[in-house]
Design an enzyme around this catalytic site. Sequence first.
Site, PDB file in Angstrom:
ATOM      1  N   ASP A  20       0.821  -1.214   0.000  1.00 25.92           N
ATOM      2  CA  ASP A  20       0.000   0.000   0.000  1.00 25.92           C
ATOM      3  C   ASP A  20       0.855   1.265   0.000  1.00 25.92           C
ATOM      4  OD1 ASP A  20      -3.092  -0.797   0.536  1.00 25.92           O
ATOM      5  OD2 ASP A  20      -1.756  -2.224   1.519  1.00 25.92           O
ATOM      6  N   ASP A  60      -1.579  -2.205  -4.331  1.00 29.05           N
ATOM      7  CA  ASP A  60      -1.766  -0.752  -4.257  1.00 29.05           C
ATOM      8  C   ASP A  60      -0.435  -0.007  -4.332  1.00 29.05           C
ATOM      9  OD1 ASP A  60      -4.477  -0.860  -4.256  1.00 29.05           O
ATOM     10  OD2 ASP A  60      -4.757  -0.414  -2.132  1.00 29.05           O
ATOM     11  N   HIS A 129      -6.814  -0.484  -5.813  1.00 28.99           N
ATOM     12  CA  HIS A 129      -6.636   0.823  -6.442  1.00 28.99           C
ATOM     13  C   HIS A 129      -6.038   0.701  -7.837  1.00 28.99           C
ATOM     14  CE1 HIS A 129      -7.396   3.971  -3.259  1.00 28.99           C
ATOM     15  NE2 HIS A 129      -7.532   2.842  -2.580  1.00 28.99           N
ATOM     16  N   HIS A 245      -3.817  -4.196   1.932  1.00 33.68           N
ATOM     17  CA  HIS A 245      -5.080  -3.447   1.929  1.00 33.68           C
ATOM     18  C   HIS A 245      -5.375  -2.776   3.262  1.00 33.68           C
ATOM     19  CE1 HIS A 245      -8.954  -2.054   0.626  1.00 33.68           C
ATOM     20  NE2 HIS A 245      -9.571  -2.722   1.575  1.00 33.68           N
ATOM     21  N   HIS A 247      -4.440  -0.615   6.330  1.00 38.91           N
ATOM     22  CA  HIS A 247      -3.404   0.406   6.424  1.00 38.91           C
ATOM     23  C   HIS A 247      -2.741   0.485   7.796  1.00 38.91           C
ATOM     24  CE1 HIS A 247      -4.103   3.107   2.679  1.00 38.91           C
ATOM     25  NE2 HIS A 247      -4.262   1.820   2.392  1.00 38.91           N
TER      26      HIS A 247
END
EC number: 3.1.-.-
Length: 700
Positions: A20, A60, A129, A245, A247
Amino acid sequence: MSAVSLQDDEDTFKILIATDIHLGYLEKDAVRGNDTFVTFNEILEHAQKNEVDFILLGGDLFHENKPSRKTIHTCLESLRKYCMGDRPVSFEVLSDQAVNFQLSKFPWVNYQDENLNIFMPIFSIHGNHDDPTGVDALCALDILSCAGLLNHFGRSTSVEKIDISPILLRKGRTKIALYGLGAIPDERLYRMFVNKQVTMLRPKEDEDSWFNMFVIHQNRSKHGATNYIPEQFLDDFINLAVWGHEHECKITPAQNEQQHFYVTQPGSSVVTSLSPGEAVKKHIGLLRVKGKKMKMQRIALETVRTFYMEDVVLADHPELFNPDNPKVTQAIQAFCMEKVEMMLDNAERERLGNPRQPQKPLIILRVDYTGGFEPFIVHRFSQKYMDRVANPKDIIHFFRHREQKEKNDNDINFGKLLSRPASEEVTLRVEDLVKQYFQTAEKKVQLSLLTERRMGEAVQEFVDKEEKDAIEELVKFQLEKTQRFLKERHIDAEEEKIDEEVRKFRESRRKNTEEEDEEVREAMTRARAHRSEGVVLDSASSDEGLMDTGMKASGDSDDDIPTTLSRGRGRGRARGARGQNSAARGSSRRGRGNTSQGSSTSSRTYKSVPDKNSSIMDAFRSLKPEPSQSTSKFFSEDIIDDEMDLEESPISLSSKTNQRSSAMSSFSKRGSQSQMSRGVDFESDEDDPFKNTATSRRKK
């Protein structure tokens, strides 16, 4: 197993784990625009400094599905700088790479490409994303993969069944089976797990000698009945799951008590939402694997912007605030200002100890004004901190506490859920809901042109592939096809006859399912082509600046002038107009404002723009409508797990296995819930194979 040192690494994998990164997040922000790029470079620096074998990303990498040119360029620049060089790669790939990278035009790991000089390969799955979309199912990671700078794995194109084939890696006597699954809508993947449509393939030979890693990018915390993936759904032969995913940083591996594997959640490397989970210190992980033992070293990121969050409940301070006091608002504002100043002081002290940290921190004060209090004007309050914080508009967040009803949720027996017979499979799908709705709807809202099957497939394209023009283009495509059918049959322009012919045409199309499928594919292809054409036309319009607008001025001549739409030739046509006489230039009745040179409402003739909601009757009195060129963006929002776990502890795994060095590329399907000798546990410091390893830990 004897202890090893940094110099004795021929059997030890060193893997840098991150997830991420969200490159390009707020790239247009004057203060925070470069945060993601700076931190990405720091991650690559740590990988280069520690001489890792490869980097593993959990999805991501990009924040936008279609990253800007700046984001793509900066990413390519960093990858070329840190990943290319002459240092030899010390591990080999044993699996069939044509299977691992079957969707790539270059189905092999990038460091084995004779035209490239990669010394630090990167393996990455896609996230929600930067997931593949469109007719060709491409994403930004495919650009990096085609350029030879990244290995994109874990892709699945089927919505009916997923077979996850691992990348088999070997370094000395250590063998790793690397599994990956890119982001899939949680509800769909949940359904597929329940219906036993997800299978993880294992090597036929010496299956217990492999250290099994699984990279996944899904909701880990529960956000709904099926809007997450329970850890119990994963196969029990896995040794370590890398969970993207989410955070919040929980990078220290935690053991699942039922499946007995370990889960590490690295968390994001940039703050993308002002929530408590993002306030946890950001880390990446340096994973060492030898045999079936592992150890995770946490590395604190130094370039992440400081984020402080604090909650204030006004009702907890009755000695300071009385809602009946007319000056209570001023008192609340002064109290909030004092709290913000304290957080700014803490941020400044932390920044002085780390010169690489950005100067302006992220500050948010959440104020619960339940109890009859009134919030003050946040805009005026924020102006005082414009030059001191990176998020002046979001410093204060007022909210009211709502008492939530206690939910009596019983624990779900996932083992029983996964062992359901096939007759009890969950078959609820979006396209089925669409079909059921239109079949049971009232007559006035039933479909007259499209069949339920076509509409369901269009909705599926819209939901699953984020193809925003899917429904509109399918409706337009079928409308044009019906209009052509009516014209060819020379039907009289009577509504009853037209309705009857449309009904017959629709029934004939419903029976021919193959032709229906072909029409849906053609409509989706046209939607993508029209969107690309719209981008080109918009770009040309912005460059030329003088494209015809196709609008008729309300104040022009009252004469019955046919309004027709004709695309001009941009600048060339405007220059031609300058060559006309002055009388022509000033002939507009409305004076200077409407001259042919300076106004879009000139006396040119234009074709009329057909209404988007054109009906069948338009086939007899209007031209064919032009395709829509509208484009739209889709924004996703990450839901942050707020649980905090910053404990650090070394981990090791042990197993009594026979080491074999034979290469393998064949796999066998195994049941995911079979009970076997796990051989995974925490070891004491005396048994730690990395006890004497000189590791440099970063200051938190």
